[in-house]
Design a protein around this motif. Structure first.
Motif, PDB file in Angstrom:
ATOM      1  N   ALA A  25      62.293  -3.945   7.150  1.00 51.91           N
ATOM      2  CA  ALA A  25      61.028  -4.489   8.189  1.00 51.91           C
ATOM      3  C   ALA A  25      61.074  -6.049   8.674  1.00 51.91           C
ATOM      4  O   ALA A  25      60.412  -6.013   9.445  1.00 51.91           O
ATOM      5  CB  ALA A  25      59.693  -3.765   7.590  1.00 51.91           C
ATOM      6  N   GLU A  26      62.112  -6.564   8.234  1.00 55.22           N
ATOM      7  CA  GLU A  26      62.388  -7.991   8.572  1.00 55.22           C
ATOM      8  C   GLU A  26      61.251  -8.897   8.163  1.00 55.22           C
ATOM      9  O   GLU A  26      60.772  -9.794   8.845  1.00 55.22           O
ATOM     10  CB  GLU A  26      62.679  -8.032   9.919  1.00 55.22           C
ATOM     11  CG  GLU A  26      63.666  -7.510  10.503  1.00 55.22           C
ATOM     12  CD  GLU A  26      63.895  -7.604  12.044  1.00 55.22           C
ATOM     13  OE1 GLU A  26      63.049  -7.797  12.729  1.00 55.22           O
ATOM     14  OE2 GLU A  26      65.064  -7.219  12.580  1.00 55.22           O
ATOM     15  N   LEU A  27      60.653  -8.487   7.030  1.00 50.52           N
ATOM     16  CA  LEU A  27      59.768  -9.464   6.282  1.00 50.52           C
ATOM     17  C   LEU A  27      60.040 -10.758   5.670  1.00 50.52           C
ATOM     18  O   LEU A  27      59.690 -11.765   5.635  1.00 50.52           O
ATOM     19  CB  LEU A  27      58.858  -8.625   5.446  1.00 50.52           C
ATOM     20  CG  LEU A  27      57.780  -7.661   5.849  1.00 50.52           C
ATOM     21  CD1 LEU A  27      57.112  -7.150   4.578  1.00 50.52           C
ATOM     22  CD2 LEU A  27      56.890  -8.240   6.524  1.00 50.52           C
ATOM     23  N   TYR A  28      61.610 -10.404   5.313  1.00 45.18           N
ATOM     24  CA  TYR A  28      62.272 -11.717   4.383  1.00 45.18           C
ATOM     25  C   TYR A  28      63.759 -11.430   4.502  1.00 45.18           C
ATOM     26  O   TYR A  28      64.112 -10.150   4.987  1.00 45.18           O
ATOM     27  CB  TYR A  28      61.740 -11.847   3.185  1.00 45.18           C
ATOM     28  CG  TYR A  28      61.428 -10.307   2.473  1.00 45.18           C
ATOM     29  CD1 TYR A  28      62.428  -9.693   2.115  1.00 45.18           C
ATOM     30  CD2 TYR A  28      59.921  -9.845   2.063  1.00 45.18           C
ATOM     31  CE1 TYR A  28      62.084  -8.372   1.380  1.00 45.18           C
ATOM     32  CE2 TYR A  28      59.645  -8.770   1.482  1.00 45.18           C
ATOM     33  CZ  TYR A  28      60.905  -8.028   0.919  1.00 45.18           C
ATOM     34  OH  TYR A  28      60.449  -6.893   0.595  1.00 45.18           O
ATOM     35  N   GLN A 213      47.092 -14.975   4.531  1.00 47.87           N
ATOM     36  CA  GLN A 213      47.016 -14.598   5.877  1.00 47.87           C
ATOM     37  C   GLN A 213      48.185 -14.083   6.284  1.00 47.87           C
ATOM     38  O   GLN A 213      48.603 -13.204   6.680  1.00 47.87           O
ATOM     39  CB  GLN A 213      46.533 -15.583   6.652  1.00 47.87           C
ATOM     40  CG  GLN A 213      44.931 -15.809   6.418  1.00 47.87           C
ATOM     41  CD  GLN A 213      44.440 -16.643   5.316  1.00 47.87           C
ATOM     42  OE1 GLN A 213      45.424 -17.240   4.641  1.00 47.87           O
ATOM     43  NE2 GLN A 213      42.893 -16.668   4.857  1.00 47.87           N
ATOM     44  N   ASP A 214      49.358 -15.059   6.053  1.00 48.94           N
ATOM     45  CA  ASP A 214      50.749 -14.713   6.483  1.00 48.94           C
ATOM     46  C   ASP A 214      51.498 -13.545   6.147  1.00 48.94           C
ATOM     47  O   ASP A 214      51.919 -12.628   6.659  1.00 48.94           O
ATOM     48  CB  ASP A 214      51.578 -15.746   6.281  1.00 48.94           C
ATOM     49  CG  ASP A 214      51.489 -16.970   7.467  1.00 48.94           C
ATOM     50  OD1 ASP A 214      50.607 -16.832   8.495  1.00 48.94           O
ATOM     51  OD2 ASP A 214      51.724 -18.181   7.176  1.00 48.94           O
ATOM     52  N   LEU A 219      52.215  -7.421   6.212  1.00 52.24           N
ATOM     53  CA  LEU A 219      51.917  -5.978   5.647  1.00 52.24           C
ATOM     54  C   LEU A 219      51.260  -5.077   6.863  1.00 52.24           C
ATOM     55  O   LEU A 219      51.602  -3.882   6.828  1.00 52.24           O
ATOM     56  CB  LEU A 219      50.969  -6.116   4.579  1.00 52.24           C
ATOM     57  CG  LEU A 219      51.595  -6.930   3.228  1.00 52.24           C
ATOM     58  CD1 LEU A 219      50.542  -6.529   2.031  1.00 52.24           C
ATOM     59  CD2 LEU A 219      52.841  -6.096   2.588  1.00 52.24           C
ATOM     60  N   VAL A 220      50.665  -5.729   7.486  1.00 52.29           N
ATOM     61  CA  VAL A 220      50.001  -4.826   8.662  1.00 52.29           C
ATOM     62  C   VAL A 220      50.907  -4.559   9.495  1.00 52.29           C
ATOM     63  O   VAL A 220      50.894  -3.509  10.131  1.00 52.29           O
ATOM     64  CB  VAL A 220      48.517  -5.844   9.222  1.00 52.29           C
ATOM     65  CG1 VAL A 220      48.249  -5.186  10.460  1.00 52.29           C
ATOM     66  CG2 VAL A 220      47.557  -5.855   8.399  1.00 52.29           C
ATOM     67  N   ARG A 221      51.827  -5.278   9.797  1.00 56.38           N
ATOM     68  CA  ARG A 221      52.806  -5.029  10.773  1.00 56.38           C
ATOM     69  C   ARG A 221      53.884  -4.053  10.535  1.00 56.38           C
ATOM     70  O   ARG A 221      54.236  -3.157  11.142  1.00 56.38           O
ATOM     71  CB  ARG A 221      53.635  -6.283  11.273  1.00 56.38           C
ATOM     72  CG  ARG A 221      54.828  -6.253  12.161  1.00 56.38           C
ATOM     73  CD  ARG A 221      55.220  -7.479  12.526  1.00 56.38           C
ATOM     74  NE  ARG A 221      56.141  -8.210  11.395  1.00 56.38           N
ATOM     75  CZ  ARG A 221      57.171  -7.767  11.094  1.00 56.38           C
ATOM     76  NH1 ARG A 221      58.008  -6.952  11.672  1.00 56.38           N
ATOM     77  NH2 ARG A 221      57.660  -8.477   9.964  1.00 56.38           N
ATOM     78  N   VAL A 222      53.958  -4.275   9.148  1.00 56.39           N
ATOM     79  CA  VAL A 222      54.918  -3.046   8.495  1.00 56.39           C
ATOM     80  C   VAL A 222      54.071  -1.676   8.573  1.00 56.39           C
ATOM     81  O   VAL A 222      54.757  -0.545   8.842  1.00 56.39           O
ATOM     82  CB  VAL A 222      55.354  -3.403   7.055  1.00 56.39           C
ATOM     83  CG1 VAL A 222      56.083  -2.029   6.438  1.00 56.39           C
ATOM     84  CG2 VAL A 222      56.094  -4.602   7.280  1.00 56.39           C
ATOM     85  N   ALA A 223      52.809  -1.800   8.233  1.00 57.29           N
ATOM     86  CA  ALA A 223      52.125  -0.591   8.162  1.00 57.29           C
ATOM     87  C   ALA A 223      52.073   0.166   9.578  1.00 57.29           C
ATOM     88  O   ALA A 223      52.143   1.371   9.795  1.00 57.29           O
ATOM     89  CB  ALA A 223      50.517  -0.873   7.886  1.00 57.29           C
TER      90      ALA A 223
END
Length: 226
Positions: A25-28, A213-214, A219-223
């Motif tokens: 999901a490109e979180l990291y 917050q970041d 997490l919200v974006r992935v959800a």
């Protein structure tokens, strides 16, 4: 309760899947994903820190101490460069290993009772938040990565506790064993003062933790992708 090998296997699979999902999901990046998988796997062993005489647990925590001290050294080495870096890194590794294996783990094994307060969600949350602040303030990692590590440690620990509860159910006889409810819990009526103190520590750790917050927005974006 599930045995050590089951906890390790299931915890590793779950941690790799979740860490890999975050990378997908490109979180990291891939390095953070690998570290998250390792942290999650270690978290899946953490609730058994209250085992005093178990040989698998003793071997497991030796491995945990070895891996964690190595990770700390790698993170340290990635941030600093100096003539004494190798010597400093070796001293840091040895110190971290000794403190973890013969300090932290030995202390907990002697002061705790198996399936006592350690086998509870708030206790694991304390460890997770301590990790968040430790890597943020101590290793100078970003708030996002720090929260990712803490979340993975907590998730791994929850996998452990859920497995213990699942193994407390006699599926064939459709009955609950006496151990049901002693693994995953949020409080105990006979330990209200102790749990009040535990939640107070949890609140303090959350207060001093870096901004979340970041990580929450990630997490919200992935959800939303699902």
């Amino acid at each position: 309760m599930a045995n050590f090998q089951t906890h390790l296997s299931v915890g590793a699979v779950a941690s790799i899947a979740i860490a890999g999902g975050g990378h997908y999901a490109e979180l990291y990046g891939i390095t953070t994903a690998v570290l998250c998988a390792i942290v999650g796997t270690l978290g899946s062993l953490l609730p058994d820190i209250d085992l005093e005489h178990s040989k698998p647990a003793s071997q497991g925590f030796f491995a945990v101490s070895l891996i964690v001290s190595t990770l700390i050294t790698i993170l340290y080495a990635n941030r600093y460069s100096a003539d004494q870096l190798v010597l400093d890194a070796l001293i840091l590794w040895a110190t971290a290993f000794l403190v973890l294996r013969f300090g932290l783990f030995e202390l907990f094994s002697r002061l705790t009772t198996h399936r006592g307060m350690v086998h509870s969600a708030p206790y694991m949350a304390v460890f997770a938040l301590a990790l968040v602040s430790g890597v943020f303030y101590g290793l100078k990692l970003t708030a996002f990565v720090s929260w990712a590590f803490g979340a993975m440690l907590f998730i791994g620990a929850m996998v452990h506790l859920l497995l213990d509860e699942i193994y407390s159910v006699n599926a064939f006889g459709l009955k609950l064993k006496k151990s049901f409810g002693t693994a995953l819990k949020f409080f105990e009526t006979d330990k209200l003062i102790q749990y009040a103190c535990l939640y107070a520590v949890l609140a303090v750790l959350f207060y001093i933790a870096p901004p979340y917050q970041d990580f929450w927005r990630g997490l919200v974006r992935v959800a939303k992708l699902f």
